[in-house]
Design a protein around this motif. Structure first.
Motif, PDB file in Angstrom:
ATOM      1  N   VAL A  80     -20.688   4.151  -4.192  1.00  0.00           N
ATOM      2  CA  VAL A  80     -20.347   4.480  -5.581  1.00  0.00           C
ATOM      3  C   VAL A  80     -19.778   3.242  -6.267  1.00  0.00           C
ATOM      4  CG1 VAL A  80     -18.955   5.943  -7.084  1.00  0.00           C
ATOM      5  CG2 VAL A  80     -19.833   6.868  -4.919  1.00  0.00           C
ATOM      6  N   ASP A  81     -20.282   2.931  -7.467  1.00  0.00           N
ATOM      7  CA  ASP A  81     -19.749   1.816  -8.246  1.00  0.00           C
ATOM      8  C   ASP A  81     -18.445   2.270  -8.896  1.00  0.00           C
ATOM      9  OD1 ASP A  81     -19.146  -0.113 -10.242  1.00  0.00           O
ATOM     10  OD2 ASP A  81     -21.245  -0.720 -10.352  1.00  0.00           O
ATOM     11  N   VAL A  82     -17.342   1.954  -8.242  1.00  0.00           N
ATOM     12  CA  VAL A  82     -16.031   2.436  -8.687  1.00  0.00           C
ATOM     13  C   VAL A  82     -15.654   1.828 -10.039  1.00  0.00           C
ATOM     14  CG1 VAL A  82     -13.579   2.571  -8.124  1.00  0.00           C
ATOM     15  CG2 VAL A  82     -15.294   2.810  -6.313  1.00  0.00           C
ATOM     16  N   GLU A  83     -15.958   0.555 -10.237  1.00  0.00           N
ATOM     17  CA  GLU A  83     -15.619  -0.104 -11.505  1.00  0.00           C
ATOM     18  C   GLU A  83     -16.315   0.578 -12.681  1.00  0.00           C
ATOM     19  OE1 GLU A  83     -15.699  -4.556 -13.597  1.00  0.00           O
ATOM     20  OE2 GLU A  83     -16.481  -4.277 -11.563  1.00  0.00           O
ATOM     21  N   ALA A  84     -17.595   0.876 -12.492  1.00  0.00           N
ATOM     22  CA  ALA A  84     -18.344   1.562 -13.564  1.00  0.00           C
ATOM     23  C   ALA A  84     -17.756   2.940 -13.838  1.00  0.00           C
ATOM     24  CB  ALA A  84     -19.812   1.673 -13.175  1.00  0.00           C
ATOM     25  N   CYS A  85     -17.347   3.635 -12.783  1.00  0.00           N
ATOM     26  CA  CYS A  85     -16.735   4.963 -12.951  1.00  0.00           C
ATOM     27  C   CYS A  85     -15.416   4.857 -13.720  1.00  0.00           C
ATOM     28  CB  CYS A  85     -16.503   5.606 -11.592  1.00  0.00           C
ATOM     29  SG  CYS A  85     -18.016   6.165 -10.766  1.00  0.00           S
ATOM     30  N   SER A  86     -14.619   3.860 -13.367  1.00  0.00           N
ATOM     31  CA  SER A  86     -13.331   3.680 -14.052  1.00  0.00           C
ATOM     32  C   SER A  86     -13.538   3.445 -15.544  1.00  0.00           C
ATOM     33  CB  SER A  86     -12.562   2.513 -13.431  1.00  0.00           C
ATOM     34  OG  SER A  86     -12.265   2.779 -12.069  1.00  0.00           O
ATOM     35  N   ALA A  91     -13.014   9.820 -12.145  1.00  0.00           N
ATOM     36  CA  ALA A  91     -12.242   9.623 -10.914  1.00  0.00           C
ATOM     37  C   ALA A  91     -13.201   9.582  -9.730  1.00  0.00           C
ATOM     38  CB  ALA A  91     -11.239  10.751 -10.734  1.00  0.00           C
ATOM     39  N   VAL A  92     -12.962   8.654  -8.808  1.00  0.00           N
ATOM     40  CA  VAL A  92     -13.736   8.574  -7.567  1.00  0.00           C
ATOM     41  C   VAL A  92     -12.794   8.906  -6.415  1.00  0.00           C
ATOM     42  CG1 VAL A  92     -15.108   7.113  -6.034  1.00  0.00           C
ATOM     43  CG2 VAL A  92     -15.260   6.804  -8.530  1.00  0.00           C
ATOM     44  N   CYS A  93     -13.113   9.969  -5.717  1.00  0.00           N
ATOM     45  CA  CYS A  93     -12.253  10.408  -4.612  1.00  0.00           C
ATOM     46  C   CYS A  93     -12.993  10.296  -3.285  1.00  0.00           C
ATOM     47  CB  CYS A  93     -11.824  11.859  -4.805  1.00  0.00           C
ATOM     48  SG  CYS A  93     -10.856  12.158  -6.296  1.00  0.00           S
ATOM     49  N   ASN A  94     -12.302   9.754  -2.297  1.00  0.00           N
ATOM     50  CA  ASN A  94     -12.785   9.838  -0.920  1.00  0.00           C
ATOM     51  C   ASN A  94     -11.832  10.748  -0.159  1.00  0.00           C
ATOM     52  OD1 ASN A  94     -10.522   8.167  -0.748  1.00  0.00           O
ATOM     53  ND2 ASN A  94     -11.410   6.876   0.823  1.00  0.00           N
ATOM     54  N   LYS A 321      -5.135   4.041 -10.188  1.00  0.00           N
ATOM     55  CA  LYS A 321      -4.392   3.061 -10.991  1.00  0.00           C
ATOM     56  C   LYS A 321      -5.180   2.658 -12.230  1.00  0.00           C
ATOM     57  CE  LYS A 321      -1.819  -1.270 -10.655  1.00  0.00           C
ATOM     58  NZ  LYS A 321      -1.393  -2.375  -9.761  1.00  0.00           N
ATOM     59  N   ALA A 322      -6.492   2.471 -12.065  1.00  0.00           N
ATOM     60  CA  ALA A 322      -7.330   2.087 -13.207  1.00  0.00           C
ATOM     61  C   ALA A 322      -7.370   3.189 -14.257  1.00  0.00           C
ATOM     62  CB  ALA A 322      -8.736   1.752 -12.735  1.00  0.00           C
ATOM     63  N   LEU A 323      -7.282   4.442 -13.819  1.00  0.00           N
ATOM     64  CA  LEU A 323      -7.369   5.571 -14.743  1.00  0.00           C
ATOM     65  C   LEU A 323      -6.032   5.916 -15.389  1.00  0.00           C
ATOM     66  CD1 LEU A 323      -9.678   7.947 -12.662  1.00  0.00           C
ATOM     67  CD2 LEU A 323     -10.345   6.539 -14.602  1.00  0.00           C
ATOM     68  N   THR A 324      -4.944   5.724 -14.644  1.00  0.00           N
ATOM     69  CA  THR A 324      -3.633   6.168 -15.131  1.00  0.00           C
ATOM     70  C   THR A 324      -2.670   5.026 -15.427  1.00  0.00           C
ATOM     71  OG1 THR A 324      -2.677   6.339 -12.900  1.00  0.00           O
ATOM     72  CG2 THR A 324      -3.863   8.263 -13.745  1.00  0.00           C
ATOM     73  N   GLY A 325      -2.994   3.831 -14.922  1.00  0.00           N
ATOM     74  CA  GLY A 325      -2.094   2.696 -15.097  1.00  0.00           C
ATOM     75  C   GLY A 325      -0.929   2.690 -14.138  1.00  0.00           C
ATOM     76  N   LYS A 326      -0.951   3.618 -13.156  1.00  0.00           N
ATOM     77  CA  LYS A 326       0.143   3.665 -12.168  1.00  0.00           C
ATOM     78  C   LYS A 326      -0.355   4.240 -10.860  1.00  0.00           C
ATOM     79  CE  LYS A 326       1.709   8.041 -14.151  1.00  0.00           C
ATOM     80  NZ  LYS A 326       2.844   8.769 -14.760  1.00  0.00           N
TER      81      LYS A 326
END
Length: 326
Positions: A80-86, A91-94, A321-326
């Motif tokens: 999964v391209d996590v950067e593109a998802c962000s 959200a990308v969950c494993n 962190k990319a989605l929420t800033g924390k």
């Protein structure tokens, strides 16, 4: 809302998923997509996507119009391209905490198989060859005289260490991201990558696949290794340059290998070079599996998707962190 499982391929009865999502008012669809066109036909309007191995590169992610979460059935998420998802707010969950015992046990089993030549001797018996005592492709060594090296020292590697210490191996490990205390608490000596290669009689690989770790074990690393080393990999195939591994076997550096993962999966070409090596033990990316681990995995996949669709970001979102800033 709609959740789509894109690549079950008959591996399991998805009634559990269907019923769990229905309780949340979410329609669940189980499909077996064969190409990107089919994928987008089913997922373009999906709120959640569940996936095992199908690839979600940027060009696919950018066409997911409603998706809020992609959940991977497993620990690794390199498909999964996590950067593109962000960038799209997905959200990308494993599921990073579900099969420690299984994978550690499988790594131990592959190592012991190679050390004691279990599969190798079985193959010879089935050909009518009764290899008694020291006759065979390589010599067997007493466990207490050997050094067992762990490349990476996360939860699975630590569990592997606990299993293998009972056999009397001298345990060493390399992981540049962990404090010395972690190694000390587990009774394992911390070493550099170079020392691991130079001193270990068995090297078991336990690191995630990333751009940084792809081909981590390559011809340069093999050149540093002791002659007669055994290689075990239960993490990801491309961590090891497979061609370099087989060259190292030809050169007598690696005397056996136990591989649950390969560079290309599934391996269906019976003319593949690796099948020329009777001292390579293969299993089909199976280390994670037990009845208990699979049910735990499914429960956590469902919970992760539902959490996001309720408007929360779970702790196992790799891009939290990319989605929420924390």
């Amino acid at each position: 809302m709609k959740a789509v499982f894109v690549d079950n391929y008959g591996l399991m009865d998805s009634t559990k998923e269907k019923e769990a999502f229905a309780k949340e008012g979410i329609t669940f669809v189980d499909v077996n997509v064969q190409n990107d066109e089919e994928l987008l036909a089913h997922c373009k309007d999906a709120d959640a996507v569940l996936v095992m191995l199908y690839k979600f590169p940027r060009q696919i992610v950018e066409q997911l119009e409603k998706c809020k979460v992609i959940v991977r059935y497993g620990i690794g998420y390199d498909n999964v391209d996590v950067e593109a998802c962000s960038e799209k707010g997905i959200a990308v969950c494993n599921i990073p905490d579900y099969c420690f015992e299984e994978v550690a046990g499988h790594a131990a089993a592959l190592a012991l198989d190679c050390l004691r030549q279990v599969t190798l001797r079985d193959r010879h018996i089935r050909k009518g060859e009764w290899l008694f005592g020291g006759a065979g492709k390589y010599q067997v060594r007493r466990f207490s005289t050997l050094t067992y090296g762990l490349c990476g020292f996360g939860h699975i590697a630590r569990q592997t260490a606990q299993y293998m210490k009972g056999f009397g191996f001298d345990m060493i490990a390399h992981d540049p991201y962990l404090a010395d205390e972690v190694f000390e608490q587990n009774g394992v000596r911390k070493v550099s990558m170079e020392e691991l290669c130079k001193t270990a009689d068995i090297i078991s690989v336990h690191v995630p696949l990333s751009a940084e770790t792809r081909y981590l074990i390559n011809k340069d690393k093999f050149a540093m290794m002791k002659k007669g080393v055994i290689i075990v990999n239960t993490s990801r195939g491309p961590l090891i340059n497979q061609s370099d591994l087989l060259d190292a076997m030809d050169a007598g550096i690696v005397k056996a290998a136990g591989l649950d993962v390969l560079e290309t999966e599934p391996l269906t070409d019976l003319n593949d070079r690796i099948f020329q090596y009777e001292n390579v033990v293969l299993t089909p990316h199976f280390a994670f599996h037990s009845e208990e681990s699979f049910e735990e995995l499914r429960d956590k996949v469902i919970a992760s998707a539902v959490t996001v669709l309720r408007g929360e970001i779970p702790k196992n979102a790799v891009n939290k962190k990319a989605l929420t800033g924390k």
